[in-house]
Every structure is written in C-alpha cells, then in structure tokens.
Enzyme design. Structure first.
Site, short mmCIF file in Angstrom:
data_model
loop_
_atom_site.label_atom_id
_atom_site.label_comp_id
_atom_site.label_asym_id
_atom_site.label_seq_id
_atom_site.Cartn_x
_atom_site.Cartn_y
_atom_site.Cartn_z
N LYS A 153 0.06 5.30 8.37
CA LYS A 153 0.65 5.65 7.07
C LYS A 153 -0.45 5.81 6.01
CE LYS A 153 1.73 2.08 4.83
NZ LYS A 153 1.09 1.11 3.92
N THR A 206 0.86 -1.19 0.00
CA THR A 206 0.00 0.00 0.00
C THR A 206 0.89 1.24 0.00
OG1 THR A 206 -1.66 -1.18 1.29
CG2 THR A 206 -1.87 1.21 1.17
N LYS A 261 -7.12 1.93 -2.91
CA LYS A 261 -6.75 1.31 -1.64
C LYS A 261 -6.74 2.34 -0.51
CE LYS A 261 -5.02 -1.46 1.43
NZ LYS A 261 -6.00 -2.22 2.21
#
Ligand code: NDP
Ligand SMILES: O=CC(=O)O
Length: 293
Positions: A238, A95, A170
C-alpha cells in the site's frame, strides 16, 4: 492525561499498551471489539464506537490500516465526525496519502476540532519500546499539547508544517525502505544461486557501509524463510502504491520503486500479504517466466 485510541492492530496495541504503562488513561476501540479485551486487562476502558471514544476524550489517536479504514472511522455512522467539536483533538497516526489526510483534516476543522496527522517510522518493536519516529503535521497547538504522549510513543518527533507533509514524508521513507528490502532479497537469492553462504553475506554486509538495523534484524529469519509479521507486507505494498502516486503527481520517475512494488504485488498474489514485508524474498526467489518468452 486521558486519550482515546482507535485501532488495535500490531501498532495500535503496542502503542496503547505503552501509554497505559506510562500512566495515561486510555479508552480504546477496535473494529473487531474482542481485540480490546487484552487492553482492558491492562487498565483500558472501552468505547463502543469511534464516536463514543471521541465524546469521552479530549484527545483521540487513530492507528488504522489504510486510507479507506482511516476515512471510514471518521465519516461512517458512529464515526469520529459525530462527536468531534471545539476543544477536541484528533491525531491520525496511520500511514495514508496526503489527500486522505486533507479530507479528514477539513471535516474535523469544519466541526471546530483540531487535527494532526502523525504517521510513524518504526515497527512493532520500536512501538513496544516507545522508540518510534513521529512525523507530525497540522495544527501546531495540538502538536504542542500532545507532546507528553508523543514522548512516550517515540524517541523523536518532527513537526513538518501543513497537513500532508507528514503523510508525504512517511511515504518517501517507506518507498526507500521497500526498495531496499527488494535489493536485499535479490542479493540473498543471488548469493545462494551462486553457491555462496547467505549467512556469510549477512556478516559481510553488517560490517560495511550498507549495514543497517533492518538487514541485521530481518536477514537471519529471511534465510530460514521465516517472516513473522512486524510490518505486514500488504501495508508495505500500500505504501509503495501511494508513494508511486506521489511520484506521478510530481513527475518523478521511480523505476526502482515501481519494480519493488511489482515484487510486493507478486508476493501478495502468492498469499503472503499478512506476513512480514520481508516475505517479498519468497516472490523474488521465483524465476521470472516472462524472461523465457
Ligand atoms: N506494523 C508496522 O511495522 C507499521 C505500520 N505502520 C502503519 O500503521 C498502520 C497500522 O499498521 P498495523 O498495526 O501494522 O496494521 P494491522 O493490520 O495490524 O492493524 C490494522 C488496524 O486497522 C483496523 N481496520 C482495518 N480496516 C478497518 C476499517 N475499515 N474500519 C475500521 N478499522 C479498520 C484493524 O481492525 P480489525 O482488528 O478489526 O481488523 C486494525 O485495528 C498502517 O497504516 C501501517 O502502514 C506504520 C509504521 C510501522
Ligand atoms: O512503516 C513501517 C515502518 O517500519 O516504519
């Protein structure tokens, strides 16, 4: 089919084991090389460097922690770029943000290789069970060629068009997930402080319109203050950070996600980064001192 696999963390280990179980020949590499040992016991070969894996395999998958890891494995010494060439495909399932993915894509393409970004939705257990949801974008021909691997790793694959679309999708999904986890944590704290049973709250939530697998799976452990890492909190933070940057780029106001990000940051500052992201509950529990000022 023979594939390379770079990155054997929670996800990479489960995914490469899955490929081995389904008859794929897998050559693995991990920055901490000792983490390859368990895979070797299950039939994997080891490449000493990312470049060595690329040299050996037509297709190589990466599953790395964040943008800086994804870039380092490609661009640093002994990295992917040293051996990628025409006829070889590189599939990054980490990701990351769209810019990172585009940088990698451009460099691979310049060398004649094919690139696909393919981040996944689903955590440790779906990775173990081959039930991930794969959000791919990039070279469609490469997507078609690696479908046999995606069919083992996931329950459904989407091809979303140009590089960046998979990364963005995502981040949107994980931004929603992180915000939901915060609302859920606040609900658990509010129930407890109001003298209500948290277990009864879980039972009620599970019977109504906001029931979902995440609350059902993580709720019972959370109310016992247990957070065994499936999706590490540092990675969720993150993702919130990268999703907020995507919001900045597109002038989308996201006050709920921004507040959730603050809670994940607070949890990290409490040393909870390696716990499951549900450990944000511990940060939400702490009274907000700034409110008294
Ligand atoms: N866990 C989950 O539920 C899910 C995670 N993801 C995403 O998948 C990716 C991997 O997650 P997960 O497996 O949980 O993470 P882990 O923290 O368990 O593993 C991270 C991996 O990245 C490697 N790594 C970190 N920094 C570097 C670097 N500078 N150079 C080379 N390798 C590096 C680690 O190597 P080393 O062993 O040496 O530290 C390890 O193999 C992340 O992008 C995450 O957001 C997506 C869906 C679900
Ligand atoms: O990225 C995490 C997940 O559970 O999906």
């Amino acid at each position: 089919m023979e594939v390379g696999f770079l990155g054997l963390g929670i996800m990479g280990k489960a995914m490469s084991l899955n490929l081995l179980r389904h008859g794929f020949k897998v050559t693995v590499w991990n920055r901490t090389l000792s983490r390859c040992d368990e895979l070797v016991e299950h039939g994997a070969s080891v490449g000493e460097t990312p470049a060595a894996v690329i040299k050996k395999c037509k297709y190589t998958i990466a599953m790395l922690s964040d943008p800086s890891a994804a870039l380092s494995v490609v661009f640093d010494k002994d990295g992917v770029l040293e051996e990628i060439c025409s006829g070889k495909g590189y599939i990054d399932m980490s990701t990351v943000d769209a810019d990172t993915s585009s940088k990698i894509s451009e460099a691979i393409t310049e060398k004649g290789g094919y690139f696909l970004e393919a981040p996944v939705s689903g955590s440790k257990k779906p990775a173990e069970d081959g039930q991930l949801v794969i959000l791919a974008a990039g070279v469609k021909a490469l997507y078609d060629e690696v479908i046999p691997a995606f069919d083992v790793l996931g329950k459904k694959s989407f091809f979303l068009g140009k590089v960046g679309n998979g990364a963005k999708m995502k981040l949107v999904v994980n931004m929603i997930m992180g915000s939901m986890m915060n609302a859920f944590s606040e609900g658990l704290v509010l129930a407890e402080r109001s003298g209500l049973s948290q277990q009864t709250l879980l039972d009620i939530v599970d019977l109504g319109g906001i029931a979902n697998p995440m609350f059902k799976q993580k709720g019972p452990a959370m109310i016992q203050s247990k957070f065994p890492p499936a999706f590490p909190l540092k990675h969720q933070q993150k993702d919130m950070r990268l999703a907020l940057a995507l919001g900045d780029e597109n002038a989308v106001s996201m006050p709920v996600a921004a507040a959730a990000n603050e809670a994940f940051k607070k949890a990290r500052s409490l040393g909870l980064g390696d716990n499951d992201f549900s450990a944000v509950y511990e940060a939400v529990k702490i009274p907000d001192c700034s409110a008294d000022a």
